[in-house]
Write a protein that holds these residues in place. Structure first.
Motif, mmCIF file in Angstrom:
data_model
loop_
_atom_site.group_PDB
_atom_site.id
_atom_site.type_symbol
_atom_site.label_atom_id
_atom_site.label_comp_id
_atom_site.label_asym_id
_atom_site.label_seq_id
_atom_site.Cartn_x
_atom_site.Cartn_y
_atom_site.Cartn_z
ATOM 1 N N GLU A 169 0.834 -1.208 0.000
ATOM 2 C CA GLU A 169 0.000 0.000 0.000
ATOM 3 C C GLU A 169 0.866 1.254 0.000
ATOM 4 O O GLU A 169 2.023 1.215 0.430
ATOM 5 C CB GLU A 169 -0.936 0.024 1.219
ATOM 6 N N PHE A 170 0.290 2.338 -0.486
ATOM 7 C CA PHE A 170 0.978 3.632 -0.422
ATOM 8 C C PHE A 170 0.632 4.272 0.915
ATOM 9 O O PHE A 170 -0.523 4.613 1.159
ATOM 10 C CB PHE A 170 0.522 4.528 -1.580
ATOM 11 N N LEU A 171 1.628 4.392 1.758
ATOM 12 C CA LEU A 171 1.432 4.955 3.093
ATOM 13 C C LEU A 171 2.651 5.771 3.483
ATOM 14 O O LEU A 171 3.753 5.471 3.048
ATOM 15 C CB LEU A 171 1.335 3.840 4.136
ATOM 16 N N MET A 172 2.468 6.742 4.319
ATOM 17 C CA MET A 172 3.571 7.544 4.861
ATOM 18 C C MET A 172 4.505 8.063 3.764
ATOM 19 O O MET A 172 5.722 8.042 3.911
ATOM 20 C CB MET A 172 4.375 6.738 5.887
ATOM 21 N N VAL A 230 4.617 0.727 1.229
ATOM 22 C CA VAL A 230 4.750 -0.171 2.369
ATOM 23 C C VAL A 230 4.371 -1.583 1.934
ATOM 24 O O VAL A 230 3.328 -1.786 1.314
ATOM 25 C CB VAL A 230 3.844 0.281 3.537
ATOM 26 N N GLU A 231 5.227 -2.533 2.263
ATOM 27 C CA GLU A 231 4.916 -3.924 1.943
ATOM 28 C C GLU A 231 4.930 -4.754 3.233
ATOM 29 O O GLU A 231 5.875 -4.657 4.024
ATOM 30 C CB GLU A 231 5.945 -4.507 0.968
ATOM 31 N N ILE A 232 3.887 -5.520 3.420
ATOM 32 C CA ILE A 232 3.872 -6.465 4.542
ATOM 33 C C ILE A 232 3.803 -7.858 3.941
ATOM 34 O O ILE A 232 2.935 -8.158 3.112
ATOM 35 C CB ILE A 232 2.675 -6.226 5.488
ATOM 36 N N LYS A 233 4.750 -8.687 4.334
ATOM 37 C CA LYS A 233 4.815 -10.045 3.808
ATOM 38 C C LYS A 233 4.801 -11.014 4.983
ATOM 39 O O LYS A 233 5.528 -10.811 5.959
ATOM 40 C CB LYS A 233 6.116 -10.195 3.018
ATOM 41 N N VAL A 234 3.981 -12.036 4.869
ATOM 42 C CA VAL A 234 3.818 -12.973 5.976
ATOM 43 C C VAL A 234 3.948 -14.402 5.458
ATOM 44 O O VAL A 234 3.452 -14.719 4.369
ATOM 45 C CB VAL A 234 2.417 -12.750 6.629
ATOM 46 N N TYR A 235 4.617 -15.263 6.204
ATOM 47 C CA TYR A 235 4.636 -16.700 5.886
ATOM 48 C C TYR A 235 3.828 -17.399 6.962
ATOM 49 O O TYR A 235 4.152 -17.308 8.148
ATOM 50 C CB TYR A 235 6.071 -17.230 5.847
ATOM 51 N N HIS A 236 2.769 -18.063 6.534
ATOM 52 C CA HIS A 236 1.861 -18.650 7.514
ATOM 53 C C HIS A 236 1.136 -19.838 6.881
ATOM 54 O O HIS A 236 1.013 -19.928 5.665
ATOM 55 C CB HIS A 236 0.853 -17.585 7.967
ATOM 56 N N LYS A 237 0.650 -20.721 7.752
ATOM 57 C CA LYS A 237 -0.022 -21.922 7.242
ATOM 58 C C LYS A 237 -1.460 -21.645 6.807
ATOM 59 O O LYS A 237 -1.970 -22.266 5.891
ATOM 60 C CB LYS A 237 -0.011 -23.016 8.320
#
Lengths: 338, 112
Positions: free
Chosen positions: A28-31, A35-42
């Protein structure tokens, strides 16, 4: 044989723990950055919910900490912290109550100012306002104007106590620009942890935190070469660490053949010129962000001495000549790219 | 009189890495959904960004911004991109173009 079996068992655990996790991400475009949020999850639903909550948290932080939003808490402080109340015939200076969150960030900012001998200073706001690095008509502010605004810059002129703040001088102001991105990254990571995510990266325009490991391995992070746009200086492998870089290449303009970049020395009023870039690796992105800015101004020699003195902090400094110095804890870990 | 050259914003995550050529680009405008476009068909795509239009050109498996309403033109100056992880970013218009590819980059992110 027993040792061998134990080793296989350990490898199996590591292998299994990294298995079954898929990558989920959101940009997303922020601040004023990406901004990128990346998560590794089951589980997909859990991962996506965590990412969304984390992104919302960053938006909340931006709204609260930005001095550019008229309704933010920081804007209110800048408007009212040198308020004089009339009580009868006496003028009484006003104290502004601040939220617990902002109060603790103020405390951390002051600590960073002390560590960097005032080279990181949130009271830079009046100066920052006259150095406009955005828009179409960018120019170097008038020397006299800079000197006048410099009188208002000194973190010792903020008084904080009992959840309140007061400015000693009229027209002072605070700007968390040197620390807010880091703070937002930490806040986002906290949300992810609360949602039982243990492998993630939150990256706010190159200032990031990497949580846990990525599919059983440490995260591999590149450090940008300050003078070669698309190249990296080297890479480091990290986990559970913030990596933040301040560089003179991020925002700048030329005037009269001279380059003016956006990291302003709070003592001179002009861009700091001792470093090309400073990368800090630390346990928290808030601290790393402020420290990278402060050390950029402080200079390579004193900056590296400070890094070496701080527990759990490592760093890479590129001085104005382009020489690279690496803190003792990173020397054996950094992999240079030719 | 003054030449503005602010950089940085276009360089983002995994920008720098050499890998095999990507076959698709992801385009994001503002905080809207991500569009996936093939790089196999040459064409131009008009995007309505926050401040105005950004025109993207796809040619011979590569992509670039050919036109933008922004002042600094950092996006246009980025030039062609075709490797997975490379990006074109126009912050004023909130436009992001990223190349997608199967081969994972050798580096997870770049601090800058």
């Amino acid at each position: 044989m027993k040792k061998f079996r134990a080793l296989i068992f350990v490898f199996l655990i590591i292998f299994i723990s990294g298995c079954g996790k898929k990558e989920y991400s959101k940009v997303e475009f922020l601040m004023d950055t990406v901004v990128e949020i990346k998560v590794y999850h089951k589980r997909k639903a859990e991962a996506e919910k965590a990412i969304n909550s984390s992104m919302e948290e960053m938006k909340r932080v931006e709204q609260k900490m930005s001095c550019f939003f008229p309704g933010s808490e920081v804007s209110r402080i800048n408007k009212e912290a040198f308020l004089e109340e009339k009580k009868g015939s006496l003028l009484v200076e006003g104290w502004i109550p601040v939220s617990d969150e902002l109060f603790s960030l103020l405390g951390e900012s002051v600590l960073l100012s002390k560590l960097t001998k005032g080279c990181f200073d949130i009271t830079i706001y009046p100066l920052w306002k006259i150095w406009k690095f955005e828009g179409e008509n960018i120019e170097v502010p008038d020397k006299k104007k800079i000197e006048k605004k410099l009188q208002l810059v000194n973190y010792n002129n903020i008084i904080i106590g009992n959840g309140k703040i007061k400015f000693v001088k009229r027209n002072m102001g605070i700007d968390f620009g040197g620390i807010a991105k880091g703070y937002a990254v930490d806040a986002a990571i906290k949300v992810l942890k609360d949602k039982n995510i243990n492998s993630a990266m939150v990256n706010a325009g190159g200032d990031m935190y990497v949580l846990g490991r990525k599919q059983g391995k440490p995260w591999r992070i590149g450090i940008r070469h300050p003078r070669r746009e698309r190249e990296i200086l080297g890479t480091i492998e990290v986990e559970n660490r913030a990596i933040v870089t301040s560089g003179d290449y991020e925002r700048f303009f030329f005037s009269g053949g001279k380059k003016y970049h956006h990291i302003i020395n709070p003592k001179t009023g002009y861009p700091a010129d001792e470093c090309q870039s400073v990368t800090i690796v630390a346990k928290e992105a808030t601290f790393a962000d402020g420290l990278a800015t402060g050390i950029f101004v402080l200079g390579p020699k004193e900056g590296m001495a400070l890094i070496e003195n701080l527990e759990g902090v490592e760093g890479v400094i590129v001085n104005k000549e382009g020489d690279v110095s690496v803190s003792s804890g990173l020397i054996s870990k950094i992999e240079y790219v030719n | 009189m003054f030449t503005l050259v602010a950089i940085a914003s276009f360089s983002f995550v995994r920008l720098f890495f050499i890998s095999n050529e990507g076959k698709e680009a992801l385009i994001k405008v503002g905080n809207g959904p991500v569009q996936r476009v093939s790089l196999k068909t040459d064409r131009r795509i008009n995007l309505e960004g926050e401040k105005g239009r950004v025109v993207i050109e796809i040619k011979e498996g590569r992509v670039r911004a050919v036109e933008s309403s922004c002042f600094q033109k950092i996006c246009v100056n980025t030039g062609w991109i075709n490797k997975p992880g490379q990006n074109i970013i126009c912050l004023p218009n909130k436009v992001l173009v990223t190349i997608e590819g199967k081969e994972s980059p050798k580096i997870d992110a770049v601090s800058y």
